[in-house]
Scaffold this motif. Sequence first.
Motif, PDB file in Angstrom:
ATOM      1  N   PHE A 194       0.857  -1.272   0.141  1.00 35.49           N
ATOM      2  CA  PHE A 194       0.068  -0.238   0.040  1.00 35.49           C
ATOM      3  C   PHE A 194       0.861   1.493   0.188  1.00 35.49           C
ATOM      4  O   PHE A 194       0.766   2.047  -0.796  1.00 35.49           O
ATOM      5  CB  PHE A 194      -0.997  -0.099   1.554  1.00 35.49           C
ATOM      6  N   HIS A 195       1.976   1.168   0.820  1.00 37.81           N
ATOM      7  CA  HIS A 195       2.785   2.208   0.736  1.00 37.81           C
ATOM      8  C   HIS A 195       3.734   2.526  -0.260  1.00 37.81           C
ATOM      9  O   HIS A 195       3.791   3.709  -0.581  1.00 37.81           O
ATOM     10  CB  HIS A 195       3.446   2.456   2.377  1.00 37.81           C
ATOM     11  N   SER A 196       4.066   1.269  -0.577  1.00 41.45           N
ATOM     12  CA  SER A 196       4.806   1.360  -1.788  1.00 41.45           C
ATOM     13  C   SER A 196       4.391   1.938  -2.856  1.00 41.45           C
ATOM     14  O   SER A 196       4.699   2.590  -3.967  1.00 41.45           O
ATOM     15  CB  SER A 196       5.362   0.009  -2.061  1.00 41.45           C
ATOM     16  N   PHE A 197       3.128   1.664  -3.184  1.00 39.47           N
ATOM     17  CA  PHE A 197       2.096   2.176  -4.036  1.00 39.47           C
ATOM     18  C   PHE A 197       2.107   3.673  -4.079  1.00 39.47           C
ATOM     19  O   PHE A 197       2.367   4.447  -5.299  1.00 39.47           O
ATOM     20  CB  PHE A 197       0.760   1.526  -4.088  1.00 39.47           C
ATOM     21  N   ILE A 198       1.793   4.116  -3.017  1.00 43.11           N
ATOM     22  CA  ILE A 198       1.694   5.768  -2.896  1.00 43.11           C
ATOM     23  C   ILE A 198       2.932   6.573  -3.231  1.00 43.11           C
ATOM     24  O   ILE A 198       3.120   7.538  -3.739  1.00 43.11           O
ATOM     25  CB  ILE A 198       1.288   5.994  -1.368  1.00 43.11           C
ATOM     26  N   GLU A 199       3.896   5.726  -2.818  1.00 40.60           N
ATOM     27  CA  GLU A 199       5.565   6.398  -2.918  1.00 40.60           C
ATOM     28  C   GLU A 199       5.782   6.418  -4.612  1.00 40.60           C
ATOM     29  O   GLU A 199       6.359   7.332  -5.087  1.00 40.60           O
ATOM     30  CB  GLU A 199       6.531   5.709  -2.544  1.00 40.60           C
ATOM     31  N   LEU A 200       5.011   5.497  -5.488  1.00 42.40           N
ATOM     32  CA  LEU A 200       5.185   5.723  -7.041  1.00 42.40           C
ATOM     33  C   LEU A 200       4.624   7.027  -7.537  1.00 42.40           C
ATOM     34  O   LEU A 200       5.175   7.228  -8.373  1.00 42.40           O
ATOM     35  CB  LEU A 200       4.619   4.663  -7.682  1.00 42.40           C
ATOM     36  N   PHE A 201       3.689   7.304  -6.896  1.00 39.44           N
ATOM     37  CA  PHE A 201       2.866   8.518  -7.560  1.00 39.44           C
ATOM     38  C   PHE A 201       3.298  10.004  -6.911  1.00 39.44           C
ATOM     39  O   PHE A 201       2.777  10.376  -5.888  1.00 39.44           O
ATOM     40  CB  PHE A 201       1.366   8.442  -7.215  1.00 39.44           C
ATOM     41  N   ASN A 202       4.342  10.779  -7.538  1.00 40.21           N
ATOM     42  CA  ASN A 202       4.714  11.813  -7.455  1.00 40.21           C
ATOM     43  C   ASN A 202       3.544  12.787  -7.510  1.00 40.21           C
ATOM     44  O   ASN A 202       2.875  12.677  -8.423  1.00 40.21           O
ATOM     45  CB  ASN A 202       6.151  12.258  -7.977  1.00 40.21           C
ATOM     46  N   CYS A 203       3.549  14.014  -6.821  1.00 42.76           N
ATOM     47  CA  CYS A 203       2.785  15.164  -7.182  1.00 42.76           C
ATOM     48  C   CYS A 203       1.151  14.704  -6.809  1.00 42.76           C
ATOM     49  O   CYS A 203       0.337  15.247  -7.611  1.00 42.76           O
ATOM     50  CB  CYS A 203       3.079  15.429  -8.456  1.00 42.76           C
ATOM     51  N   SER A 204       0.970  13.644  -5.969  1.00 39.45           N
ATOM     52  CA  SER A 204      -0.471  13.163  -5.829  1.00 39.45           C
ATOM     53  C   SER A 204      -0.644  12.891  -4.307  1.00 39.45           C
ATOM     54  O   SER A 204       0.195  12.597  -3.821  1.00 39.45           O
ATOM     55  CB  SER A 204      -0.604  11.962  -6.846  1.00 39.45           C
ATOM     56  N   LYS A 205      -2.066  12.804  -4.035  1.00 40.91           N
ATOM     57  CA  LYS A 205      -2.306  12.670  -2.804  1.00 40.91           C
ATOM     58  C   LYS A 205      -3.508  11.592  -2.918  1.00 40.91           C
ATOM     59  O   LYS A 205      -4.174  11.464  -3.331  1.00 40.91           O
ATOM     60  CB  LYS A 205      -3.011  13.774  -2.180  1.00 40.91           C
ATOM     61  N   LEU A 206      -3.276  10.652  -1.984  1.00 40.48           N
ATOM     62  CA  LEU A 206      -4.293   9.537  -2.012  1.00 40.48           C
ATOM     63  C   LEU A 206      -5.522  10.154  -1.152  1.00 40.48           C
ATOM     64  O   LEU A 206      -5.631  10.599  -0.194  1.00 40.48           O
ATOM     65  CB  LEU A 206      -3.923   8.266  -1.109  1.00 40.48           C
ATOM     66  N   VAL A 207      -6.671  10.000  -1.840  1.00 42.45           N
ATOM     67  CA  VAL A 207      -8.021  10.579  -1.512  1.00 42.45           C
ATOM     68  C   VAL A 207      -8.789   9.582  -0.789  1.00 42.45           C
ATOM     69  O   VAL A 207      -9.033   9.725   0.379  1.00 42.45           O
ATOM     70  CB  VAL A 207      -8.622  11.236  -2.721  1.00 42.45           C
ATOM     71  N   THR A 208      -8.782   8.661  -1.146  1.00 47.01           N
ATOM     72  CA  THR A 208      -9.722   7.253  -0.567  1.00 47.01           C
ATOM     73  C   THR A 208      -9.181   6.036  -1.165  1.00 47.01           C
ATOM     74  O   THR A 208      -8.521   5.859  -2.460  1.00 47.01           O
ATOM     75  CB  THR A 208     -11.141   7.558  -0.822  1.00 47.01           C
ATOM     76  N   SER A 209      -9.192   4.634  -0.600  1.00 49.66           N
ATOM     77  CA  SER A 209      -9.125   3.547  -0.950  1.00 49.66           C
ATOM     78  C   SER A 209     -10.291   2.513  -0.503  1.00 49.66           C
ATOM     79  O   SER A 209     -10.781   2.908   0.712  1.00 49.66           O
ATOM     80  CB  SER A 209      -7.908   2.846  -0.617  1.00 49.66           C
ATOM     81  N   ARG A 210     -10.315   1.389  -1.155  1.00 46.41           N
ATOM     82  CA  ARG A 210     -11.686   0.480  -0.498  1.00 46.41           C
ATOM     83  C   ARG A 210     -11.137  -0.845  -1.403  1.00 46.41           C
ATOM     84  O   ARG A 210     -10.632  -0.889  -2.174  1.00 46.41           O
ATOM     85  CB  ARG A 210     -13.073   1.031  -1.070  1.00 46.41           C
ATOM     86  N   ASP A 211     -11.685  -1.782  -0.405  1.00 50.58           N
ATOM     87  CA  ASP A 211     -11.390  -3.270  -1.078  1.00 50.58           C
ATOM     88  C   ASP A 211     -12.741  -3.682  -1.699  1.00 50.58           C
ATOM     89  O   ASP A 211     -13.874  -3.549  -0.904  1.00 50.58           O
ATOM     90  CB  ASP A 211     -11.146  -3.959  -0.010  1.00 50.58           C
ATOM     91  N   ILE A 212     -12.570  -4.046  -2.859  1.00 49.82           N
ATOM     92  CA  ILE A 212     -13.910  -4.732  -3.633  1.00 49.82           C
ATOM     93  C   ILE A 212     -13.855  -5.978  -4.174  1.00 49.82           C
ATOM     94  O   ILE A 212     -12.716  -6.515  -4.442  1.00 49.82           O
ATOM     95  CB  ILE A 212     -14.413  -3.725  -4.648  1.00 49.82           C
ATOM     96  N   ASP A 213     -14.897  -6.766  -4.279  1.00 51.03           N
ATOM     97  CA  ASP A 213     -14.717  -8.043  -4.967  1.00 51.03           C
ATOM     98  C   ASP A 213     -14.531  -7.916  -6.383  1.00 51.03           C
ATOM     99  O   ASP A 213     -15.258  -7.127  -7.042  1.00 51.03           O
ATOM    100  CB  ASP A 213     -15.915  -8.801  -4.753  1.00 51.03           C
ATOM    101  N   GLY A 214     -13.664  -8.815  -7.112  1.00 52.65           N
ATOM    102  CA  GLY A 214     -13.526  -8.848  -8.512  1.00 52.65           C
ATOM    103  C   GLY A 214     -14.730  -9.581  -9.213  1.00 52.65           C
ATOM    104  O   GLY A 214     -15.543  -9.972  -8.481  1.00 52.65           O
ATOM    105  N   PHE A 215     -14.537  -9.716 -10.470  1.00 57.14           N
ATOM    106  CA  PHE A 215     -15.539 -10.173 -11.224  1.00 57.14           C
ATOM    107  C   PHE A 215     -15.150 -11.583 -11.956  1.00 57.14           C
ATOM    108  O   PHE A 215     -16.031 -12.245 -12.643  1.00 57.14           O
ATOM    109  CB  PHE A 215     -15.855  -9.214 -12.441  1.00 57.14           C
ATOM    110  N   ASN A 216     -13.869 -11.957 -11.559  1.00 56.53           N
ATOM    111  CA  ASN A 216     -13.472 -13.190 -12.033  1.00 56.53           C
ATOM    112  C   ASN A 216     -12.392 -13.963 -11.179  1.00 56.53           C
ATOM    113  O   ASN A 216     -11.955 -13.007 -10.283  1.00 56.53           O
ATOM    114  CB  ASN A 216     -12.939 -13.309 -13.726  1.00 56.53           C
ATOM    115  N   SER A 217     -11.978 -15.037 -11.305  1.00 64.34           N
ATOM    116  CA  SER A 217     -11.107 -15.806 -10.409  1.00 64.34           C
ATOM    117  C   SER A 217      -9.666 -15.450 -10.877  1.00 64.34           C
ATOM    118  O   SER A 217      -8.829 -15.527  -9.718  1.00 64.34           O
ATOM    119  CB  SER A 217     -11.058 -17.174 -10.632  1.00 64.34           C
ATOM    120  N   SER A 218      -9.388 -14.585 -11.513  1.00 64.24           N
ATOM    121  CA  SER A 218      -8.008 -14.101 -11.846  1.00 64.24           C
ATOM    122  C   SER A 218      -7.778 -12.989 -10.830  1.00 64.24           C
ATOM    123  O   SER A 218      -6.594 -12.672 -10.523  1.00 64.24           O
ATOM    124  CB  SER A 218      -7.817 -13.509 -13.396  1.00 64.24           C
ATOM    125  N   MET A 219      -8.568 -12.362 -10.470  1.00 62.53           N
ATOM    126  CA  MET A 219      -8.585 -11.266  -9.579  1.00 62.53           C
ATOM    127  C   MET A 219      -9.666 -11.210  -8.729  1.00 62.53           C
ATOM    128  O   MET A 219     -10.435 -10.028  -8.621  1.00 62.53           O
ATOM    129  CB  MET A 219      -8.464  -9.935 -10.229  1.00 62.53           C
TER     130      MET A 219
END
Length: 523
Positions: A215-240
């Motif tokens: 989660f934190h590694s992801f945020i560090e990739l995006f310079n000049c950006s701010k995390l507004v929100t995040s949520r966990d959702i169910d995918g639509f197939n078995s691959s994810m």
Amino acid sequence: MEPGSAAAGKPGLLKNVFIRCFLFGVLIVLCRFAYVVTVTGESCELGNFCFFSLPENLNFVIAKTGGAAIAVKNDAVPSRSAGSSKPDLYTSKDWIQAVHFYSAVFQDLMSQGFLSRKAKSLCVETPSGHDVYALRESGVKDAVGVFKKALRPLVIPGEAHRLPFADNSFDFVFSGGGRLDKSPKPADFAAEIVRTLKPEGFAVVHVGARDTYSFHSFIELFNCSKLVTSRDIDGFNSSMPKIREMVLRKECGGGGEIEGLGHRIENPGGSVGAKCSVPEHKMELVRKAEPLIEIEPLKPWITLKKNIQNVKYLPTMADISFKKRYAYVDVGARSYGSSIGSWFKKQYPKQNKSFEVFAIEADKTFHDQYKLKKGVTLLPYAAWVRNETLSFEINSDPGEKVKEKGRGMGRIQPATAANGGFNREVDQIQGFDFANWLKKTFSEKDFVVMKMDVEGTEFDLIPRLFETGAICLIDEIFLECHYNRWQRCCPGERSSKYEKSYGQCLDLFASLRQSGVLVHQWW
């Protein structure tokens, strides 16, 4: 030549020229058709290169779950020919399911104010374009997708790490399907999203990794950006099956550490490292690590070697996908087979990432073998606290004859007296500021694993890493601490080669972990 034969030959010449011109024109048309369809991946309808075309009023009907339907016009979604033996992608169950899923996602984003129907939108790395189509069906008409092979009119050719658009082009950028997780260039992928996004625009990324470290590694990739929100959702197939949705807003000119996620690290000697801080998610990994061996082993050459089986490697506890580079730094590497070939290459869990390998070894006996190893950068110096010439001592245990220079262990702090019966040979070598090299070579966006076996110099190098803040660039350390351990050759006798005790080594390990550094006892 007869006048009649000259007149008869002239029409034949014109006929040959006409036929050749016609064949040349046909060849150009065929080459263009092959280029458009097979190379760029465009629809054959582009530039009217189809030999037949479907009726303009032909529609595809996609039934919605609620009983309503989505009518897909022929000019919105291309179709295969009626004689094709393959099922139509755009009427397949998987494609319809994906469209329904993304339509629901975009409706939720609209209700939260992150997406509007007037937003100029881009979908990155979308091979089938179902997210693009879902956007258009949600009322976002100015939407397009990008993939290495185009699928007109929904998807145009382009690569995520080099998008074919100008800066600040889009109000909304979306990446689904865990494409960022799978990208070999996640830092460039994220940088291109930020570059093409307008200030105050929103980027929404679906990732498969859901642990705190990623989660934190992801945020560090995006310079000049701010995390507004995040949520966990169910995918639509078995691959994810599970998805973490991240919503970011581009805010150039801002920055800084997210409050409540980090704390300052402290030097084991007591001073505060002012150069960096270790965030809480790294402390969480330390708490999950294997326990330290608190009781001094009577046979450390056996106990510590067996302990490697108990090590909880960082990649087994967290996803390391969202890093710019991956590197293994072997300080005191000795031969290639000593730890690089025998341990790191074979046993360290890399999550299918390609690691750069840096071997730091001052003993010139081992240098030649690294010339034949691809992917390994040799630094033929001694890791030290500053740049200076050092005395490099090669020694061995009592009673062991040094057959070949370099086969003993090398130390850059020679003994002050020839006690203990050690065989010694001394060279002049160049030492370099290891902490400074780390800071110039890596950033906190990189994933760096370090093994350190420096014959007692760890008590100089570790404090220097804290002092300079370079310790924060290292994600995981495998450290061999050298002390006056029990000797294998002489039961009941301790080695006089090192002055430190096991208790002092244990204090060094404990202080590293208390400071949020994931360190393991190496043998």
